[in-house]
Design an enzyme around this catalytic site. Structure first.
Site, PDB file in Angstrom:
ATOM      1  N   HIS A 181       0.858  -1.183   0.000  1.00  0.00           N
ATOM      2  CA  HIS A 181       0.000   0.000   0.000  1.00  0.00           C
ATOM      3  C   HIS A 181       0.906   1.249   0.000  1.00  0.00           C
ATOM      4  O   HIS A 181       1.935   1.264   0.682  1.00  0.00           O
ATOM      5  CB  HIS A 181      -0.853  -0.023   1.264  1.00  0.00           C
ATOM      6  CG  HIS A 181      -2.075   0.836   1.208  1.00  0.00           C
ATOM      7  ND1 HIS A 181      -2.022   2.202   1.045  1.00  0.00           N
ATOM      8  CD2 HIS A 181      -3.394   0.523   1.294  1.00  0.00           C
ATOM      9  CE1 HIS A 181      -3.244   2.679   1.059  1.00  0.00           C
ATOM     10  NE2 HIS A 181      -4.094   1.701   1.196  1.00  0.00           N
TER      11      HIS A 181
ATOM     12  N   GLY B   6       0.487  -5.132   2.006  1.00  0.00           N
ATOM     13  CA  GLY B   6      -0.733  -5.561   1.314  1.00  0.00           C
ATOM     14  C   GLY B   6      -0.463  -6.212  -0.024  1.00  0.00           C
ATOM     15  O   GLY B   6      -1.300  -6.928  -0.574  1.00  0.00           O
TER      16      GLY B   6
ATOM     17  N   TYR C 293      -4.747  -4.445  10.341  1.00  0.00           N
ATOM     18  CA  TYR C 293      -5.164  -5.128   9.111  1.00  0.00           C
ATOM     19  C   TYR C 293      -6.656  -5.443   9.190  1.00  0.00           C
ATOM     20  O   TYR C 293      -7.220  -5.608  10.256  1.00  0.00           O
ATOM     21  CB  TYR C 293      -4.350  -6.420   8.920  1.00  0.00           C
ATOM     22  CG  TYR C 293      -4.029  -6.661   7.469  1.00  0.00           C
ATOM     23  CD1 TYR C 293      -4.702  -7.625   6.737  1.00  0.00           C
ATOM     24  CD2 TYR C 293      -3.090  -5.883   6.810  1.00  0.00           C
ATOM     25  CE1 TYR C 293      -4.431  -7.834   5.392  1.00  0.00           C
ATOM     26  CE2 TYR C 293      -2.799  -6.073   5.464  1.00  0.00           C
ATOM     27  CZ  TYR C 293      -3.477  -7.050   4.755  1.00  0.00           C
ATOM     28  OH  TYR C 293      -3.216  -7.234   3.432  1.00  0.00           O
TER      29      TYR C 293
HETATM   30  O1  YXS Z   1      12.255   8.772  -0.618  1.00  0.00           O
HETATM   31  P1  YXS Z   1      11.700   8.620  -2.020  1.00  0.00           P
HETATM   32  O2  YXS Z   1      10.763   9.712  -2.434  1.00  0.00           O
HETATM   33  O3  YXS Z   1      12.738   8.264  -3.047  1.00  0.00           O
HETATM   34  O4  YXS Z   1      10.699   7.322  -1.974  1.00  0.00           O
HETATM   35  C1  YXS Z   1      11.243   6.071  -1.565  1.00  0.00           C
HETATM   36  C2  YXS Z   1      10.221   5.434  -0.643  1.00  0.00           C
HETATM   37  O5  YXS Z   1       9.606   6.348   0.239  1.00  0.00           O
HETATM   38  C3  YXS Z   1       9.208   4.931  -1.649  1.00  0.00           C
HETATM   39  N1  YXS Z   1       8.406   3.832  -1.105  1.00  0.00           N
HETATM   40  C4  YXS Z   1       7.122   3.944  -0.756  1.00  0.00           C
HETATM   41  N2  YXS Z   1       6.275   5.006  -0.808  1.00  0.00           N
HETATM   42  C5  YXS Z   1       5.006   4.783  -0.356  1.00  0.00           C
HETATM   43  N3  YXS Z   1       4.574   3.597   0.126  1.00  0.00           N
HETATM   44  C6  YXS Z   1       5.401   2.529   0.183  1.00  0.00           C
HETATM   45  N4  YXS Z   1       4.932   1.364   0.623  1.00  0.00           N
HETATM   46  C7  YXS Z   1       6.745   2.683  -0.261  1.00  0.00           C
HETATM   47  N5  YXS Z   1       7.836   1.863  -0.326  1.00  0.00           N
HETATM   48  C8  YXS Z   1       8.832   2.592  -0.840  1.00  0.00           C
HETATM   49  O6  YXS Z   1       9.951   4.457  -2.747  1.00  0.00           O
HETATM   50  C9  YXS Z   1      11.217   5.171  -2.801  1.00  0.00           C
HETATM   51  C10 YXS Z   1      12.342   4.167  -2.809  1.00  0.00           C
HETATM   52  O7  YXS Z   1      12.259   3.498  -1.569  1.00  0.00           O
HETATM   53  P2  YXS Z   1      13.582   2.996  -0.835  1.00  0.00           P
HETATM   54  O8  YXS Z   1      14.655   4.016  -1.013  1.00  0.00           O
HETATM   55  O9  YXS Z   1      13.195   2.586   0.535  1.00  0.00           O
HETATM   56  O10 YXS Z   1      13.946   1.697  -1.735  1.00  0.00           O
HETATM   57  P3  YXS Z   1      14.823   0.440  -1.280  1.00  0.00           P
HETATM   58  O11 YXS Z   1      15.062  -0.304  -2.527  1.00  0.00           O
HETATM   59  O12 YXS Z   1      15.964   0.890  -0.444  1.00  0.00           O
HETATM   60  O13 YXS Z   1      13.867  -0.411  -0.334  1.00  0.00           O
HETATM   61  C11 YXS Z   1      12.728  -1.022  -0.899  1.00  0.00           C
HETATM   62  C12 YXS Z   1      11.777  -1.426   0.258  1.00  0.00           C
HETATM   63  C13 YXS Z   1      10.476  -1.947  -0.366  1.00  0.00           C
HETATM   64  C14 YXS Z   1      12.456  -2.508   1.132  1.00  0.00           C
HETATM   65  C15 YXS Z   1      11.507  -0.154   1.118  1.00  0.00           C
HETATM   66  O14 YXS Z   1      11.092   0.900   0.257  1.00  0.00           O
HETATM   67  C16 YXS Z   1      10.450  -0.395   2.135  1.00  0.00           C
HETATM   68  O15 YXS Z   1      10.684  -1.007   3.181  1.00  0.00           O
HETATM   69  N6  YXS Z   1       9.202   0.085   1.818  1.00  0.00           N
HETATM   70  C17 YXS Z   1       8.059  -0.077   2.719  1.00  0.00           C
HETATM   71  C18 YXS Z   1       7.546  -1.532   2.676  1.00  0.00           C
HETATM   72  C19 YXS Z   1       6.321  -1.631   3.589  1.00  0.00           C
HETATM   73  O16 YXS Z   1       6.424  -1.548   4.800  1.00  0.00           O
HETATM   74  N7  YXS Z   1       5.165  -1.772   2.967  1.00  0.00           N
HETATM   75  C20 YXS Z   1       3.853  -1.828   3.705  1.00  0.00           C
HETATM   76  C21 YXS Z   1       3.032  -0.625   3.233  1.00  0.00           C
HETATM   77  S1  YXS Z   1       1.565  -0.506   4.210  1.00  0.00           S
HETATM   78  C22 YXS Z   1       0.615  -1.827   3.639  1.00  0.00           C
HETATM   79  O17 YXS Z   1       0.898  -2.439   2.630  1.00  0.00           O
HETATM   80  C23 YXS Z   1      -0.577  -2.180   4.407  1.00  0.00           C
HETATM   81  C24 YXS Z   1      -1.422  -1.010   4.803  1.00  0.00           C
HETATM   82  S2  YXS Z   1      -0.108  -3.067   5.835  1.00  0.00           S
HETATM   83  O18 YXS Z   1       0.912  -2.217   6.494  1.00  0.00           O
HETATM   84  O19 YXS Z   1      -1.263  -3.246   6.639  1.00  0.00           O
HETATM   85  O20 YXS Z   1       0.469  -4.302   5.355  1.00  0.00           O
END
Ligand code: YXS
Length: 271
Positions: free
Chosen positions: A76, A120, A150
């Protein structure tokens, strides 16, 4: 057999690429800048592509990221989560819309997975009919990382797909599991070497397109309806909603989102 030739039905949108060839639709997430985060714009394009595939009689759909992607989807879009006082995963939330879009599509949807699958997006991937992964695929269910409650439909869908104790471990640790473990616990149907992933996936898609589309459509809908057939009293449902409201009205919920955006560790208070 190779993946479909570049079809004469290729649509390049801002955040996805969609293509129809040999009655196989392909949706490729193409927003690596935001790690294919499932925001409303990307999901809107995905739903338009699915609607077009349905109108054109696609008999199988492949949902994928670009070849060699390090992240299939980061889940998400955190910046689109409501700040407080509103259910972050309500019925019309974009993630829910995407998941229903896949589950209600009248033909099988294959998730072809390379790279990390987060939050998600794990539910989206396992709600596809046939998840196929390469050894680079990892899966992390992360509400606890962000402080998100969730939703019951999502929890039930995940409970339906993977072993309950494994689902709880994934919810409670928010840690990624690798492709081998994902295969062992039922997240993946197939674990295929990266170099064979496309051929394996499109061979299966072609097999599906050569079978009875109506029989497959009706079997897919029956499975969806029967899998949902778990009685839940209105009282139980309301109790669950009350529990969830405690979370999304909490300080910790706002802290989780703020910490992600400020790129720092969250300071949880339990309130
Ligand atoms: O800083 P900039 O502008 O370059 O943006 C960064 C991140 O902020 C962005 N980005 C995201 N933006 C919004 N929502 C996200 N889920 C998201 N994930 C990443 O993308 C740009 C590059 O990210 P960066 O520098 O962290 O890349 P990386 O290659 O070092 O790491 C990739 C990840 C995926 C490991 C890392 O971005 C990460 O941990 N992202 C968050 C993963 C996460 O926690 N997703 C859950 C989202 S909430 C959801 O799905 C449900 C509501 S729940 O939580 O209930 O499951």
């Amino acid at each position: 057999m190779l993946p479909p030739r570049r079809g004469n039905e290729v649509t390049i949108m801002a955040l996805i690429r969609s293509e129809l060839e040999d009655r196989i639709g392909t949706i490729t997430f193409d927003n690596d800048t935001k790690r294919n985060a499932l925001n409303s714009a990307l999901i809107g394009e995905m739903m338009r592509a699915l609607a077009a595939f349905k109108a054109q009689g696609a008999r199988c759909v492949v949902l994928r990221a670009r070849k060699g992607a390090k992240v299939w989807s980061a889940g998400h879009d955190i910046s689109e989560l409501p700040r407080s006082g509103r259910d972050p995963l309500a019925y019309n939330d974009t993630l829910e819309v995407a998941i229903r879009g896949v589950r209600e599509f009248p033909a099988p949807v294959i998730a072809m997975i390379e790279g990390g699958v987060w939050g998600g997006a794990v539910e989206l991937a396992i709600c596809c009919d046939i998840p196929i992964g390469s050894p680079t695929a990892t899966f992390a269910i992360t509400p606890a990382r962000i402080g998100v409650p969730y939703n019951p439909a999502g929890i039930l869908r995940i409970m339906n797909e993977i072993d309950l104790s494994v689902a709880k471990e994934m919810f409670f640790t928010a840690k990624p599991i690798d492709a081998t473990r994902a295969m062992a616990v039922g997240i993946l149907n197939h674990l295929v070497p990266t170099e064979d992933l496309e051929t394996f996936t499109y061979d299966m898609a072609r097999t599906i397109t050569e079978l009875s589309p109506l029989a497959i459509e009706v079997m897919k809908e029956q499975v969806r309806l029967l899998a949902n057939a778990r009685p839940l009293s209105p009282e139980t449902f309301e109790r669950i909603q009350g529990l969830r409201r405690r979370v999304y009205d909490s300080h910790d919920y706002q802290e989780g989102i703020a910490a992600f955006e400020e790129k720092r560790k969250p300071q949880w208070t339990g309130r």
